[in-house]
Design a protein around this motif. Structure first.
Motif, PDB file in Angstrom:
ATOM      1  N   ALA A   1       5.384   7.712  -1.021  1.00 16.10           N
ATOM      2  CA  ALA A   1       4.262   7.947  -0.112  1.00 16.10           C
ATOM      3  C   ALA A   1       2.983   8.215  -0.899  1.00 16.10           C
ATOM      4  O   ALA A   1       1.901   7.749  -0.527  1.00 16.10           O
ATOM      5  N   LYS A   2       3.119   8.949  -1.993  1.00 16.52           N
ATOM      6  CA  LYS A   2       1.948   9.230  -2.827  1.00 16.52           C
ATOM      7  C   LYS A   2       1.394   7.934  -3.415  1.00 16.52           C
ATOM      8  O   LYS A   2       0.185   7.706  -3.417  1.00 16.52           O
ATOM      9  N   ASP A   3       2.295   7.065  -3.889  1.00 15.90           N
ATOM     10  CA  ASP A   3       1.882   5.778  -4.449  1.00 15.90           C
ATOM     11  C   ASP A   3       1.208   4.926  -3.375  1.00 15.90           C
ATOM     12  O   ASP A   3       0.163   4.322  -3.621  1.00 15.90           O
TER      13      ASP A   3
ATOM     14  N   ILE B   1       1.056  -3.852  -0.715  1.00 16.81           N
ATOM     15  CA  ILE B   1       1.539  -2.691   0.048  1.00 16.81           C
ATOM     16  C   ILE B   1       2.966  -2.955   0.528  1.00 16.81           C
ATOM     17  O   ILE B   1       3.823  -2.066   0.463  1.00 16.81           O
ATOM     18  N   GLY B   2       3.234  -4.163   0.990  1.00 19.17           N
ATOM     19  CA  GLY B   2       4.586  -4.511   1.438  1.00 19.17           C
ATOM     20  C   GLY B   2       5.605  -4.368   0.325  1.00 19.17           C
ATOM     21  O   GLY B   2       6.702  -3.838   0.527  1.00 19.17           O
ATOM     22  N   GLN B   3       5.259  -4.835  -0.861  1.00 22.63           N
ATOM     23  CA  GLN B   3       6.159  -4.693  -2.011  1.00 22.63           C
ATOM     24  C   GLN B   3       6.356  -3.227  -2.372  1.00 22.63           C
ATOM     25  O   GLN B   3       7.467  -2.802  -2.687  1.00 22.63           O
ATOM     26  N   ALA B   4       5.285  -2.454  -2.319  1.00 19.17           N
ATOM     27  CA  ALA B   4       5.384  -1.025  -2.638  1.00 19.17           C
ATOM     28  C   ALA B   4       6.261  -0.303  -1.620  1.00 19.17           C
ATOM     29  O   ALA B   4       7.060   0.562  -1.982  1.00 19.17           O
ATOM     30  N   VAL B   5       6.125  -0.664  -0.348  1.00 13.55           N
ATOM     31  CA  VAL B   5       6.967  -0.059   0.691  1.00 13.55           C
ATOM     32  C   VAL B   5       8.428  -0.416   0.441  1.00 13.55           C
ATOM     33  O   VAL B   5       9.317   0.436   0.534  1.00 13.55           O
TER      34      VAL B   5
END
Length: 127
Positions: free
Chosen positions: A55-57, A111-115
């Motif tokens: 979440a922080k990232d 963002i999708g990859q990070a999620v």
């Protein structure tokens, strides 16, 4: 029952053995359950840490993206102020929209990859 009969009452050995075996199994089952519960609690704590890190990232990425988009909008607005005619305004607008569409697509993908990574990290259990 007389005192003498009461004093001589004994549990048959088979019943005593069955009871001892039952208590032993119950104790082992409880200890196994307790161990499993402790492992699950530790796992949930690790997942919570991974979720907080994810979440922080994501928050940092969203902030960077917002900063980039606002800067692009300010640059676009400034370029419009210096436009010489309507055709230049149209050209600047077209270029801005195309650049923003590309940027938003890249940002959404990032963002999708990070999620996805955050979700995978949260489901990993350390052994």
């Amino acid at each position: 029952m007389t005192q003498q009969a009461h004093d001589r009452f004994e549990i048959p050995q088979e019943m005593r053995s069955m009871a001892e075996s039952g208590f032993k199994q119950a104790r082992e089952a409880f200890e196994k359950w307790l161990s499993t519960a402790q492992a699950a609690a530790g796992s949930m704590e690790e997942r919570g840490e991974a979720m907080r890190a994810g979440a922080k990232d994501l928050g940092a990425r969203a902030f960077r993206n917002a900063e980039t988009n606002v800067q692009a909008s300010l640059d676009y607005a400034e370029s419009l102020v210096h436009a010489k005619d309507v055709s230049e305004v149209m050209r600047l607008h077209s270029a801005y929209v195309q650049a923003q569409m590309r940027a938003l697509g890249e940002q959404a993908s990032e963002i999708g990859q990070a999620v996805g990574r955050a979700a995978m990290d949260a489901t990993k259990v350390k052994h």
